[in-house]
Design an enzyme around this catalytic site. Structure first.
Site, short mmCIF file in Angstrom:
data_model
loop_
_atom_site.label_atom_id
_atom_site.label_comp_id
_atom_site.label_asym_id
_atom_site.label_seq_id
_atom_site.Cartn_x
_atom_site.Cartn_y
_atom_site.Cartn_z
N ARG A 1 11.29 -6.46 0.89
CA ARG A 1 10.62 -5.15 0.87
C ARG A 1 11.65 -4.03 1.03
O ARG A 1 11.56 -2.99 0.36
CB ARG A 1 9.59 -5.08 1.99
CG ARG A 1 8.89 -3.74 2.09
CD ARG A 1 7.89 -3.72 3.22
NE ARG A 1 7.19 -2.46 3.26
CZ ARG A 1 6.17 -2.20 4.07
NH1 ARG A 1 5.72 -3.14 4.90
NH2 ARG A 1 5.57 -1.03 4.06
N ASN B 1 -0.41 -7.80 -1.64
CA ASN B 1 -0.03 -6.75 -2.58
C ASN B 1 0.96 -7.24 -3.64
O ASN B 1 1.72 -8.17 -3.36
CB ASN B 1 0.60 -5.58 -1.82
CG ASN B 1 -0.43 -4.70 -1.16
OD1 ASN B 1 -1.47 -4.43 -1.75
ND2 ASN B 1 -0.15 -4.25 0.05
N HIS C 1 -4.79 1.15 -4.94
CA HIS C 1 -3.78 2.14 -4.57
C HIS C 1 -3.68 3.27 -5.58
O HIS C 1 -2.66 3.96 -5.67
CB HIS C 1 -2.41 1.48 -4.36
CG HIS C 1 -2.37 0.64 -3.13
ND1 HIS C 1 -1.22 0.01 -2.68
CD2 HIS C 1 -3.32 0.31 -2.22
CE1 HIS C 1 -1.47 -0.65 -1.58
NE2 HIS C 1 -2.75 -0.49 -1.27
N TYR D 1 -1.94 6.90 -1.56
CA TYR D 1 -0.97 6.44 -2.55
C TYR D 1 -0.83 7.38 -3.73
O TYR D 1 0.15 7.29 -4.48
CB TYR D 1 -1.33 5.02 -3.03
CG TYR D 1 -1.14 4.00 -1.94
CD1 TYR D 1 0.07 3.36 -1.77
CD2 TYR D 1 -2.17 3.71 -1.05
CE1 TYR D 1 0.26 2.44 -0.75
CE2 TYR D 1 -1.99 2.80 -0.03
CZ TYR D 1 -0.78 2.17 0.12
OH TYR D 1 -0.59 1.27 1.15
#
Length: 417
Positions: free
Chosen positions: A90, A144, A194, A241
């Site tokens: 990430r 996700n 999102h 988002y």
């Protein structure tokens, strides 16, 4: 009723278990299996899960294992909450896109594509193994990027529904501002995972969205980290988002100058795991609220209960479009209110989407189609095409550079790279 949680060693898990304990009348879980390849995490999270259930007098049995096949065997539902590559991957997703002046984020833009490429093959393998061990099990995907992952699962014929906590978060926030119970608030939540807008907020048959914006617009805008004028001018409440689209350049500057979310979460996870190791802890700690995923447990319990108990009630989920938004393909995955029963999620009719929103939805849907093609088939040109199609990228030089960076940072996760 047996539930398995893949990614059960996540620091999110105590939030989920707390929901199972509190909402036992909605979802009477008798056996909960936490599945995770990280034995160290399981040895911390598993006993805490047992203590949480025991504290609240829940009779369910909790076990944990690294063996997916054993964990999924006989399960009625399997919840997916995994992160391929962990916070280290990430951190990369949030960093290298900034070199091209593009947002670095785990679900949006180039970072989101990177995560999708790592995640889709792993999730499809898990789903196949679940189908072999428990053919009738439902898969609830919280992994996700939810829209792309859910599209992959449904496209492969799996019994799956995607779930995000954005809608339930808005519902709870609006209920608090209005001084009503959450169940009285119905959202016209429309778009993609999102990438959604609240187009109306109904209480007692009346749309109170104009009142919400007029009376509480400043507070809502502060949570969204966007100007109140966005809501005043558009007449909707965008999801957080949308900030990556509506304030892209400002976000890039912030990301370049400030600490990454991945680094913050990694530090928080270390602290949470240290708390979980305390044998006296028998409830989810307050720190967990800062980790994200607010109300995830309530949403997961409600969705799983609807699928297993054939309730037909309405929830905001990710499901095949099937004509709900006529300008999108039927096999696009959208995030809208849907009736949920034992056959799955069925999107309710959606008012025609205004061009201002429909254009962005169509563009991101095209990107998601190309992203899934790249995740399923591999190849540099497919990655390049997905990046070129993304509304936040869309330039040849950027797409080329980002393709090279994505592949360089993901070689250990992509067999074809």
């Amino acid at each position: 009723m047996k539930l398995a949680v893949v990614g059960g060693g996540s620091t999110y898990t105590p939030e989920l278990v707390d929901g199972f304990a509190r909402l036992r009348d909605v979802l009477p879980v008798t056996e909960l299996v936490l599945v995770d390849p990280d034995a160290r995490r399981l040895e911390l999270v598993g006993p805490l899960a047992r203590r949480i259930l025991a504290r609240q007098g829940h009779p369910g049995r909790v076990t944990w294992t690294a063996d997916l096949d054993a964990g999924a065997d006989g399960a009625d539902a399997v919840l997916l909450q995994l992160r391929v590559g962990g916070q280290a991957a990430r951190l990369q997703d949030e960093t290298w896109p900034l070199e091209c002046g593009c947002v670095g984020q785990e679900t949006t833009g180039a970072g989101g594509l990177s995560k999708a490429l790592r995640t889709v093959p792993v999730v499809l393998d898990i789903a196949e193994r679940v189908r072999r061990r428990s053919p009738g099990a439902w898969i609830v995907d919280f992994t996700n990027p939810v829209g792309i992952v859910t599209r992959a699962l449904l496209g492969a014929g799996h019994r799956a529904v995607g779930l995000c906590n954005v809608a339930i978060g808005f519902q709870r926030k609006f209920a608090r501002l209005l001084g009503v119970a959450p169940g009285e608030v119905a959202l016209e939540h429309t778009g993609l995972n999102h990438l959604t807008w609240e187009r109306s907020v109904t209480v007692g048959g009346r749309d109170v969205l104009p009142r919400l914006i007029a009376e509480h617009g400043d507070a809502i805008a502060a949570d969204l980290r966007m100007p109140r004028a966005v809501m005043d001018r558009l007449g909707v409440v965008p999801s957080y988002y949308l900030r990556y689209f509506y304030r892209h350049d400002e976000v890039v500057r912030e990301l370049r100058d400030g600490p990454s979310r991945a680094a913050q979460v990694a530090a928080m996870e270390r602290e949470l795991l240290a708390l979980y190791a305390d044998p006296a802890l028998d409830e989810k700690p307050a720190l967990l609220e800062k980790r994200g995923g607010a109300f995830y447990s309530e949403a997961a319990v409600a969705l799983t209960a609807s699928l297993l108990r054939d309730t037909g009630d309405v929830q905001v989920v990710n499901a095949f479009n099937n004509g709900a938004l006529p300008f999108l393909p039927d096999d696009a995955v959208i995030e809208v209110p849907a009736a949920v029963d034992a056959r799955g999620a069925h999107p309710l009719p959606v008012r025609p989407l205004e061009p201002l929103f429909a254009g962005l939805v169509a563009g991101v849907t095209a990107y998601e189609h190309l992203a899934l093609e790249a995740a399923l088939k591999g190849g540099r040109e497919r990655v390049f095409a997905a990046l070129l199609a993304h509304p936040l990228i869309g330039q040849l030089d950027h797409a080329d550079r980002l393709t090279d960076a994505l592949l360089a940072h993901n070689r250990e996760h992509l067999a074809w790279a």
